[in-house]
Design an enzyme around this catalytic site. Structure first.
Site, PDB file in Angstrom:
ATOM      1  CE  LYS A  32     -28.955  24.421 -96.420  1.00  0.00           C
ATOM      2  NZ  LYS A  32     -27.765  23.942 -96.846  1.00  0.00           N
ATOM      3  CG  ASN A  33     -29.066  21.206 -99.383  1.00  0.00           C
ATOM      4  OD1 ASN A  33     -28.633  22.412 -98.890  1.00  0.00           O
ATOM      5  ND2 ASN A  33     -29.424  20.013 -98.662  1.00  0.00           N
ATOM      6  NE  ARG A  37     -17.297  20.451 -95.345  1.00  0.00           N
ATOM      7  CZ  ARG A  37     -17.201  19.850 -96.463  1.00  0.00           C
ATOM      8  NH1 ARG A  37     -18.474  19.768 -97.133  1.00  0.00           N
ATOM      9  NH2 ARG A  37     -16.372  19.255 -96.821  1.00  0.00           N
ATOM     10  CB  CYS A  68     -18.516  20.814 -90.504  1.00  0.00           C
ATOM     11  SG  CYS A  68     -19.732  19.538 -91.073  1.00  0.00           S
ATOM     12  NE  ARG A  91     -20.090  17.511 -95.000  1.00  0.00           N
ATOM     13  CZ  ARG A  91     -21.047  18.334 -94.977  1.00  0.00           C
ATOM     14  NH1 ARG A  91     -21.365  18.874 -93.831  1.00  0.00           N
ATOM     15  NH2 ARG A  91     -21.788  18.306 -96.042  1.00  0.00           N
ATOM     16  N   PRO A  92     -14.829  14.747 -96.597  1.00  0.00           N
ATOM     17  CG  PRO A  92     -14.837  12.441 -97.075  1.00  0.00           C
ATOM     18  CD  PRO A  92     -15.505  13.340 -95.972  1.00  0.00           C
ATOM     19  CG  LEU A 119     -16.613  10.117-103.515  1.00  0.00           C
ATOM     20  CD1 LEU A 119     -18.250   9.949-102.901  1.00  0.00           C
ATOM     21  CD2 LEU A 119     -16.125   8.985-104.313  1.00  0.00           C
ATOM     22  CG  ASP A 175     -29.526  17.559 -94.487  1.00  0.00           C
ATOM     23  OD1 ASP A 175     -28.830  17.180 -93.979  1.00  0.00           O
ATOM     24  OD2 ASP A 175     -29.530  18.244 -95.700  1.00  0.00           O
ATOM     25  NE  ARG A 191     -24.918  27.172 -92.872  1.00  0.00           N
ATOM     26  CZ  ARG A 191     -24.881  25.836 -93.074  1.00  0.00           C
ATOM     27  NH1 ARG A 191     -24.583  25.078 -92.051  1.00  0.00           N
ATOM     28  NH2 ARG A 191     -25.060  24.897 -93.899  1.00  0.00           N
TER      29      ARG A 191
HETATM   30  C1  UD1 Z   1     -25.408  17.460 -99.234  1.00  0.00           C
HETATM   31  C2  UD1 Z   1     -26.130  18.425 -98.527  1.00  0.00           C
HETATM   32  C3  UD1 Z   1     -26.378  18.106 -96.983  1.00  0.00           C
HETATM   33  C4  UD1 Z   1     -26.731  16.660 -96.875  1.00  0.00           C
HETATM   34  C5  UD1 Z   1     -25.965  15.893 -97.620  1.00  0.00           C
HETATM   35  C6  UD1 Z   1     -26.457  14.349 -97.607  1.00  0.00           C
HETATM   36  C7  UD1 Z   1     -26.110  20.463-100.032  1.00  0.00           C
HETATM   37  C8  UD1 Z   1     -25.625  21.705-100.105  1.00  0.00           C
HETATM   38  N1  UD1 Z   1     -25.745  19.786 -98.906  1.00  0.00           N
HETATM   39  O1  UD1 Z   1     -24.147  17.664 -98.891  1.00  0.00           O
HETATM   40  O2  UD1 Z   1     -27.470  19.273 -96.609  1.00  0.00           O
HETATM   41  O3  UD1 Z   1     -26.721  16.342 -95.501  1.00  0.00           O
HETATM   42  O4  UD1 Z   1     -25.864  16.163 -99.072  1.00  0.00           O
HETATM   43  O5  UD1 Z   1     -27.885  14.270 -98.115  1.00  0.00           O
HETATM   44  O6  UD1 Z   1     -26.641  19.957-100.843  1.00  0.00           O
HETATM   45  N2  UD1 Z   1     -18.373  11.752 -99.051  1.00  0.00           N
HETATM   46  C9  UD1 Z   1     -17.156  11.105 -99.379  1.00  0.00           C
HETATM   47  N3  UD1 Z   1     -16.348  11.864-100.168  1.00  0.00           N
HETATM   48  C10 UD1 Z   1     -16.834  12.755-100.843  1.00  0.00           C
HETATM   49  C11 UD1 Z   1     -18.089  13.425-100.724  1.00  0.00           C
HETATM   50  C12 UD1 Z   1     -18.648  12.832 -99.600  1.00  0.00           C
HETATM   51  O7  UD1 Z   1     -16.708  10.348 -98.885  1.00  0.00           O
HETATM   52  O8  UD1 Z   1     -15.855  13.533-101.875  1.00  0.00           O
HETATM   53  C13 UD1 Z   1     -19.175  11.106 -98.017  1.00  0.00           C
HETATM   54  C14 UD1 Z   1     -19.583  12.302 -96.859  1.00  0.00           C
HETATM   55  O9  UD1 Z   1     -18.603  12.228 -95.874  1.00  0.00           O
HETATM   56  C15 UD1 Z   1     -20.773  11.541 -96.399  1.00  0.00           C
HETATM   57  C16 UD1 Z   1     -21.650  10.940 -97.785  1.00  0.00           C
HETATM   58  O10 UD1 Z   1     -20.491  10.775 -98.722  1.00  0.00           O
HETATM   59  O11 UD1 Z   1     -20.356  10.406 -95.592  1.00  0.00           O
HETATM   60  C17 UD1 Z   1     -22.706  11.737 -98.325  1.00  0.00           C
HETATM   61  O12 UD1 Z   1     -22.336  13.151 -98.395  1.00  0.00           O
HETATM   62  P1  UD1 Z   1     -22.932  14.059 -99.538  1.00  0.00           P
HETATM   63  O13 UD1 Z   1     -23.819  13.474-100.224  1.00  0.00           O
HETATM   64  O14 UD1 Z   1     -21.424  14.433-100.485  1.00  0.00           O
HETATM   65  O15 UD1 Z   1     -22.935  15.439 -98.775  1.00  0.00           O
HETATM   66  P2  UD1 Z   1     -22.810  16.836 -99.491  1.00  0.00           P
HETATM   67  O16 UD1 Z   1     -22.946  16.618-100.729  1.00  0.00           O
HETATM   68  O17 UD1 Z   1     -21.541  17.649 -98.879  1.00  0.00           O
END
Ligand code: UD1
Length: 420
Positions: free
Chosen positions: A22-23, A92, A116, A121-122, A125, A307, A399
């Protein structure tokens, strides 16, 4: 609404074929809009999330066909550049269209994704990286609006307080492929799904070096072309079925998977006293009557995946001894703890740590699914529990798990989907 009825206590035995990841599918479908001409993607799992992503593409104006796990995308008709709240609020991950839209069309308007159940979920970055490539960003009425005339390559440090970000890396890498000049992303995510996206982009004509490491070098090209590509198997789905076999003391072989993507899980299972066999494209696990407690720390890849934290926790509820699970990616991702305790587990929380005291058995109860992986953990616990477990709100599972109850039933699970 639908719920699962599970009669626990039946060991799972047999073979399960892993579906596409999926990811990997979501950012690759999103990136396909950057190509001139049609893209054909194979091994796309048929899931609510992939369906939502394809609906957004259709809404934007792309032509999309999806049949037998193959999707065809012809993006030339795209005339809209807004991803509305109805879509972004249900998934998201639709944010991974932001980079491709800015790269191809120079504009994108996205409903701001909120927090969520797994915590805040900021997207700072994502925005920081895109700004470094020259995108102007404004926030208006709950929307992020991005605009750029010509993306320009840059040197970008993309690490955050919780390490690298998977989808921020996807967005910035996609945008950089069509930027002028060279981009270096430092502290890039190196998850297998990011490597798969990079390989797909390279097949479209992108110049990307270093995928799978924390430093990516991307040399911008003028155009990308549509292409044909096969998505990697889903490591989280694979890990979930391994743990389903083990928690029910059965024997499960997962076929069509990539064992090297699951070394962190295999390492912890070996520490727990479980033998794991694997070849190029399969993993086989055989349950035991007893297994040892082990400590887990979730980390970005190649660390233990967040996950799989909930599913591993379900498995450890029945271990011999006390396990400490530390969540370092989403420190609040413990919504399943209360529900596992309803099934007889003994778990206490201390900030971002869960202390799991192994119990002799779990007992069936009524529980509620809350997010995708937490729901999978409840199914695993239900399969091992004595008596009947009812899990409501199972739409979360749809999902991310293709044919979940069908695959489990084939290996001996007593699981039924019924209307509430
Ligand atoms: C992706 C995966 C999700 C998985 C996660 C972590 C997909 C569709 N989803 O989500 O299943 O649980 O990776 O392996 O691929 N963060 C910030 N700022 C940002 C973005 C992220 O601080 O702009 C933080 C998040 O809150 C979290 C960490 O970084 O603590 C990792 O999140 P991130 O790797 O971005 O998760 P996703 O890419 O949303």
């Amino acid at each position: 609404m639908e719920k699962f009825l599970i009669e626990g206590g039946h060991p799972l035995n047999g073979k399960i074929k892993a579906s596409g990841a999926k990811n990997a599918a979501l950012p690759i479908i999103a990136a396909s809009i950057m190509g001139e001409g049609k893209t054909i993607l194979h091994n796309i799992p048929s899931l609510k999330d992939t369906e939502t992503m394809l609906k957004i593409l259709t809404f934007l104006g792309a032509k999309v066909k999806f049949f037998n796990n193959t999707v065809e995308i012809e993006p030339s008709g795209i005339k809209r550049f807004t991803a509305p709240y109805e879509y972004v609020s249900t998934m998201r991950a639709s944010i991974c269209l932001l980079g491709p839209m800015l790269a191809k069309y120079g504009k994108a308007k996205f409903s701001m994704p909120g927090g969520c159940v797994i915590g805040p979920r900021p997207i700072d970055l994502h925005l920081k990286g895109l700004k470094k490539l020259g995108v102007e960003i404004k926030n208006e009425e709950g929307y992020v609006i991005g605009k750029v005339k010509k993306l320009k390559g840059n040197r970008i440090f993309l690490g955050g307080n919780f390490g690298s970000s998977v989808l921020a890396t996807a967005n910035v890498m996609c945008a950089a492929t069509l930027a002028e000049g060279e981009t270096i992303i430092e502290f890039a995510a190196c998850e297998p799904e990011i490597v798969d996206l990079a390989r797909f982009l390279k097949k479209m004509g992108a110049k990307i070096y270093g995928e799978g490491s924390h430093i990516l070098r991307i040399v911008g090209v003028r155009k990308l072309k549509g292409t044909e590509y096969t998505i990697i198997p889903d490591r989280i789905e694979t890990g979930t079925y391994m743990l389903a076999g083990l928690i029910t003391k059965g024997k499960i072989k997962i076929e069509n998977c990539i064992p090297f993507h699951l070394m962190a899980l295999m390492d912890r299972l070996e520490e727990a006293g479980i033998g794991v066999k694997y070849g190029n494209d399969y993993i086989e696990v055989e349950g035991k009557d007893k297994w040892k407690a082990v400590d887990i720390v979730t980390l970005p890849y190649p660390g233990f995946p967040t996950d799989l934290q909930a599913q591993m926790m379900a498995f450890l509820t029945l271990a011999d001894g006390i396990s400490v699970i530390t969540e370092k990616v989403f420190p609040e991702r413990f919504i399943h703890v209360g529900e596992l305790n309803r099934l007889g587990a003994n778990i206490t929380l201390d900030g971002s740590k869960a202390i799991v005291k192994g119990v002799k058995n779990l007992l069936g109860a009524k529980v509620m699914a809350s997010d995708l992986r937490a729901s999978a953990a409840l199914v695993l616990a239900g399969l091992a529990a004595e008596g009947e477990t009812q899990i409501s709100r199972i739409y979360h599972l749809d999902r991310g798990y293709e044919k979940f109850e069908e695959k489990l039933s084939k290996v001996g699970a007593k699981i039924k989907r019924v209307r509430e």
